[in-house]
Design a protein around this motif. Structure first.
Motif, PDB file in Angstrom:
ATOM      1  N   LEU A  12      -9.232  -0.740  -5.339  1.00  0.00           N
ATOM      2  CA  LEU A  12      -9.048   0.546  -4.484  1.00  0.00           C
ATOM      3  C   LEU A  12      -8.999   1.880  -4.964  1.00  0.00           C
ATOM      4  O   LEU A  12      -9.607   2.916  -4.444  1.00  0.00           O
ATOM      5  N   LEU A  48       0.816  -1.194   0.034  1.00  0.00           N
ATOM      6  CA  LEU A  48      -0.116   0.209   0.003  1.00  0.00           C
ATOM      7  C   LEU A  48       0.619   1.338  -0.081  1.00  0.00           C
ATOM      8  O   LEU A  48       0.486   2.197  -0.845  1.00  0.00           O
ATOM      9  N   ALA A  84      -8.233   0.356   3.784  1.00  0.00           N
ATOM     10  CA  ALA A  84      -7.730  -0.648   3.049  1.00  0.00           C
ATOM     11  C   ALA A  84      -6.915  -1.801   3.185  1.00  0.00           C
ATOM     12  O   ALA A  84      -6.846  -2.729   2.765  1.00  0.00           O
ATOM     13  N   PHE A  87      -3.487   6.569  -4.431  1.00  0.00           N
ATOM     14  CA  PHE A  87      -4.987   6.898  -3.945  1.00  0.00           C
ATOM     15  C   PHE A  87      -4.838   7.979  -3.248  1.00  0.00           C
ATOM     16  O   PHE A  87      -6.206   8.743  -3.317  1.00  0.00           O
ATOM     17  N   GLU A 119     -15.015   4.839   1.452  1.00  0.00           N
ATOM     18  CA  GLU A 119     -14.123   3.903   2.149  1.00  0.00           C
ATOM     19  C   GLU A 119     -14.890   2.410   1.754  1.00  0.00           C
ATOM     20  O   GLU A 119     -15.979   1.971   1.999  1.00  0.00           O
ATOM     21  N   CYS A 153     -12.451   3.194  -5.321  1.00  0.00           N
ATOM     22  CA  CYS A 153     -12.919   3.632  -4.000  1.00  0.00           C
ATOM     23  C   CYS A 153     -12.547   4.958  -3.684  1.00  0.00           C
ATOM     24  O   CYS A 153     -13.175   6.148  -3.195  1.00  0.00           O
TER      25      CYS A 153
END
Length: 304
Positions: free
Chosen positions: A81, A38, A62, A45, A90, A84
């Motif tokens: 993701l 991540l 996440a 993101f 979320e 989102c």
């Protein structure tokens, strides 16, 4: 995959003749590995998230989700993701969910996600969704003027079980002090929407897998169908219209490779642990629309 320090040691000892083996997707379920995965993508993101969404909280949610997606491909997890993040929802199972279909992680907006996007419109004061149970007091008289046409009083002296089974889902909004049309959906109407519009449901029935959202969480899809119908009678936005289309694409994706419209996919040179599974096309997101700037009369299909 070894870190930089390990690679330097390998090179110094002559053990770096062969390229390191690609880390399997299942390594994403290991806490440290998932966190590193991540962190390498957090810029994607963070750049996609609307300003009102807390980035650290989104990343924490996440991270907690990754063990459930341990058998999914990394590009599909990245894409889901990022979807989102693009909508500021979320993946907590309430606003949105990321559901594994075989080895593909699929973005699935929930009814609370639709309501959240409606609230972003400057003309919408509030949005309400609820269930009517068998022993509740309620009445619907469409010939009466708003707001006297609809009445619902839950039996607060009873538990949900004592109130009986759900018989209706309903949703409405208050728009600049005036109440919208009330959307009422009974179970048979929800089943009709499912049977007519959901390719995922038809595919799961045909193959006998019974793993579509309509199979695994009928009530959630029933609720989303009611809220999606509300979208048609309230001021909407480009962002909300895009969410509906993305939702429909995700449902279609269970019968064909999923397409999340506008999602940026990391290329191999951007993704240090890419497993090489890249989509045939990679479009960039359109410019972020301001809430309320879109077509008010967007129709869209029914719930996936």
């Amino acid at each position: 995959m070894p870190d930089l320090k390990d690679r330097v040691k390998q090179a110094a000892s002559g053990q770096d003749d062969q390229p390191p083996e690609q880390a399997p997707v299942t390594d994403l379920a290991v806490g440290d590995t998932a966190r590193q995965w991540l962190q390498r993508r957090q810029t994607f993101f963070a750049d996609a998230l609307p300003r009102h969404v807390d980035k650290a909280h989104f990343m924490a949610v996440a991270h907690s989700l990754l063990p459930k997606l341990k058998n999914c491909t990394t590009p599909s997890i990245h894409t889901a993701l990022l979807a989102c993040a693009r909508f500021g929802l979320e993946p907590d199972g309430r606003q949105a969910a990321i559901i594994p279909y075989k080895n593909i992680a699929t973005f699935q907006p929930m009814y609370e996600g639709y309501i959240d996007l409606m609230y972003r419109h400057p003309r919408i004061d509030s949005v309400h969704f609820n269930w009517v149970r068998e022993k509740d007091q309620w009445d619907y008289t469409p010939t009466e003027p708003s707001p006297r046409d609809f009445f619902h009083k839950p039996r607060i002296d009873l538990t949900e079980e004592e109130r009986g089974p759900v018989i209706l889902a309903y949703a409405f909004a208050w728009i600049e002090g005036r109440r919208s049309q009330v959307i009422i959906l009974n179970r048979k109407q929800a089943e009709a929407i499912r049977d007519k519009y959901s390719r995922a449901y038809k595919k799961a029935e045909r193959e006998g897998t019974k793993d579509s959202p309509w199979h695994t969480d009928f009530d959630a899809m029933w609720a989303k169908s009611a809220v999606r119908r509300l979208v048609k009678v309230v001021p909407t936005s480009t962002e909300l219209t895009e969410l509906i289309q993305t939702d429909d694409d995700a449902d279609d994706g269970q019968a064909a490779p999923p397409v999340i419209r506008g999602t940026v996919i990391a290329r191999d040179d951007q993704d240090p642990d890419s497993d090489g599974e890249q989509p045939t096309t990679a479009a960039s997101w359109p410019a972020t629309a301001q809430p309320g700037s879109g077509d008010r009369n967007a129709e869209g299909g029914e719930s996936a």
